[in-house]
Design a protein around this motif. Structure first.
Motif, short mmCIF file in Angstrom:
data_model
loop_
_atom_site.label_atom_id
_atom_site.label_comp_id
_atom_site.label_asym_id
_atom_site.label_seq_id
_atom_site.Cartn_x
_atom_site.Cartn_y
_atom_site.Cartn_z
N ARG A 364 0.83 -1.21 0.00
CA ARG A 364 0.00 0.00 0.00
C ARG A 364 0.86 1.25 0.00
O ARG A 364 0.52 2.25 -0.63
N GLN A 365 2.00 1.18 0.70
CA GLN A 365 2.87 2.35 0.75
C GLN A 365 3.50 2.65 -0.60
O GLN A 365 3.57 3.78 -1.04
N SER A 366 3.97 1.59 -1.31
CA SER A 366 4.65 1.80 -2.59
C SER A 366 3.68 2.21 -3.69
O SER A 366 4.06 2.92 -4.62
N LEU A 367 2.43 1.77 -3.59
CA LEU A 367 1.43 2.11 -4.61
C LEU A 367 0.43 3.13 -4.10
O LEU A 367 -0.70 3.18 -4.56
N SER A 368 0.83 3.94 -3.17
CA SER A 368 -0.03 5.00 -2.66
C SER A 368 -0.10 6.15 -3.66
O SER A 368 0.81 6.33 -4.48
N ILE A 369 -1.17 6.93 -3.58
CA ILE A 369 -1.31 8.06 -4.49
C ILE A 369 -0.18 9.08 -4.31
O ILE A 369 0.37 9.56 -5.30
N PRO A 370 0.22 9.42 -3.08
CA PRO A 370 1.37 10.34 -2.94
C PRO A 370 2.63 9.84 -3.62
O PRO A 370 3.37 10.63 -4.23
N ASN A 371 2.89 8.54 -3.54
CA ASN A 371 4.08 8.00 -4.20
C ASN A 371 3.95 8.06 -5.72
O ASN A 371 4.92 8.35 -6.43
N ILE A 372 2.74 7.77 -6.22
CA ILE A 372 2.51 7.87 -7.68
C ILE A 372 2.74 9.30 -8.15
O ILE A 372 3.39 9.54 -9.18
N ILE A 373 2.23 10.26 -7.40
CA ILE A 373 2.42 11.67 -7.77
C ILE A 373 3.90 12.02 -7.80
O ILE A 373 4.39 12.69 -8.73
N LYS A 374 4.65 11.56 -6.79
CA LYS A 374 6.09 11.84 -6.74
C LYS A 374 6.83 11.23 -7.93
O LYS A 374 7.66 11.90 -8.57
N VAL A 375 6.54 9.96 -8.25
CA VAL A 375 7.22 9.29 -9.36
C VAL A 375 6.90 9.97 -10.68
O VAL A 375 7.80 10.19 -11.52
N VAL A 376 5.64 10.35 -10.89
CA VAL A 376 5.26 11.03 -12.14
C VAL A 376 5.92 12.40 -12.23
O VAL A 376 6.43 12.79 -13.30
N ALA A 377 5.94 13.13 -11.13
CA ALA A 377 6.58 14.45 -11.14
C ALA A 377 8.07 14.32 -11.48
O ALA A 377 8.60 15.08 -12.31
N ASP A 378 8.75 13.37 -10.85
CA ASP A 378 10.18 13.15 -11.14
C ASP A 378 10.38 12.76 -12.60
O ASP A 378 11.33 13.22 -13.24
#
Length: 460
Positions: A364-378
């Motif tokens: 859940r932590q790795s596929l959380s929305i905040p993590n998705i946002i961070k990966v897409v932004a990077d």
């Protein structure tokens, strides 16, 4: 010479001992006037020492021997034996060459053409077949291409066949399945599997033992070559040159090549442009992470193979919670079965949730929305506030839509929940973003490529 031995001991403590033994221990030392000269067996070994070790060797020679001038040359002493033991671990023993088989094609163990007399096994794993490969939308094209290559090996439409994608999505399974199918159809076919590291190690030994021609000759007798993780070939210049030669030899002889890579070859840093072109010259097929239905089928199939029945609701729970790759899915299933056997409990949804609660939490932590946002932004070179803010520039809107669509694809969050994560946007905005991205994936090759790359990044 005792001082040079101390230099070797220090290098072994500071660098990977295998690298020191392979390259530095093969050097022969001598004093020529005021210069300390190290003789390398060939130009390849010389370049490896020059690039990886020479600055530190100069410092150690200056410290232990009070000599400023250190020179590297290709050559050998008149004596057939080195003056020093190979490494500090070998003090008191006879000098040794760099040997030890890592593959069938290690020239230090080769007997030339006689090596291939009798049965040829080629490091194949017979447990991987097309019959036990679970097909789904994410891999059906790759499976079809692998089967075609197995049915018509050497034909240009599927030669080379390159399967690329993230970790644990089934690339190696399909590669083995194709090789096993070739052998099933033609039991005399010589199919060889090598990891790129095995190829690299074999080539290095061949160079250091000056038996490159034997190394090359043995590949000419192969009908099909399977090479796993070709991205690691980027570690060595000379290895890439040799692999390019091997590739061309087999390709020109209409032998089948099947390779895997963790990404499209043009994305691999350090890989020669002509090798990138060669790898992608046949049929390159992406193997994407399995979708929900495929993951559930994998759980049921793997459990059946282990002699266990997994209820549908448990299979769906695992498929829903573990979206990263097949290996983690299998690992979770193995844990579940082992704990059930140990405790004597039935495998239920409640039992699975309790047994795998820590794994589910990390997923859940790795596929959380905040993590998705961070990966897409990077990925797009933006700041998180750009994706969450009101900006309407095209360079921001597309990444924002991409992040919303990925959140819908990879998490259990509802459309309103996703909208809330993007600064309180309405659920209709999220639905519009998802539809726009799906349309662009079908019509825009660049967007399709971005989507696949981001799926792989988030699934690793």
């Amino acid at each position: 010479m005792d001082a040079w031995q101390r230099c070797l001991e220090r290098l072994e403590a500071e660098y990977p001992i295998g690298d020191v033994q392979m390259y530095v221990a093969s050097l022969q030392p001598l004093m020529r006037g005021d210069a300390f000269v190290l003789l390398a067996p060939n130009a390849y070994a010389l370049e490896q020492v020059r690039s990886d070790f020479l600055p530190r060797i100069r410092e150690l020679v200056r410290h232990f021997m009070q000599v400023e001038d250190v020179q590297l040359e290709v050559g050998s002493l008149p004596s057939s034996k080195p003056l020093l033991p190979a490494t500090s671990a070998a003090v008191g023993s006879a000098p040794t060459r760099v040997t030890g088989p890592s593959t069938l094609f290690d020239p230090s163990e080769s007997n030339g053409d006689d090596e291939l007399a009798g049965d040829f096994h080629g490091y194949m794993d017979s447990q991987f077949t097309f019959d036990n490969f679970v097909e789904g939308r994410s891999n059906m094209m790759a499976r079809a291409a692998a089967l075609q290559a197995a049915e018509n090996p050497g034909q240009r439409t599927n030669n080379p066949l390159l399967l690329f994608g993230g970790t644990g999505v089934g690339k190696t399974h399909l590669m083995f399945a194709a090789g096993n199918e070739i052998k099933r159809r033609n039991p005399k076919a010589r199919v060889l599997y090598l990891s790129s590291q095995q190829y690299l190690n074999g080539f290095r030994r061949a160079v250091l033992n000056q038996r490159q021609e034997e190394f090359k000759r043995q590949f000419r007798q192969i009908d099909c070559l399977l090479v796993d993780d070709v991205q690691f070939l980027a570690r060595g210049e000379a290895t890439q040159e040799e692999f390019f030669y091997t590739f061309n030899t087999l390709f020109d002889g209409q032998k089948q090549l099947i390779l895997t890579c963790d990404r499209y070859p043009k994305e691999v840093d350090g890989l020669h442009s002509r090798l990138k072109s060669r790898l992608a010259s046949g049929h390159a097929v992406a193997v994407d992470p399995p979708d929900f239905e495929t993951r559930a089928n994998i759980v049921a199939r793997k459990a059946m193979d282990r002699g266990h029945f997994i209820p549908d609701d448990v299979a769906m729970l695992l498929a829903k919670r573990i979206q990263s790759n097949v290996r983690e899915l299998e690992g979770a299933l193995n844990t579940l079965i082992a704990n059930a056997n140990f405790t004597g409990q039935a495998i239920t949804v409640e039992f699975a949730q309790e047994t795998l609660k820590h794994l589910f939490q990390s997923q859940r932590q790795s596929l959380s929305i905040p993590n998705i946002i961070k990966v897409v932004a990077d990925y797009y070179g933006l700041q998180i506030k750009d994706l969450l803010g009101p900006g309407r520039r095209a360079t921001v809107v597309l990444p924002r839509h991409m992040a919303m669509a990925l959140a819908k694809e990879l998490t259990d969050e509802s459309l309103p929940g996703i909208g809330d994560a993007f600064s309180g946007r309405d659920h209709t905005t999220v639905l519009h973003a998802c539809r726009r991205i799906q349309e662009k994936i079908r019509t825009d090759g660049k967007v399709h490529q971005d989507w696949e790359k981001l799926i792989r990044k988030l699934s690793e």
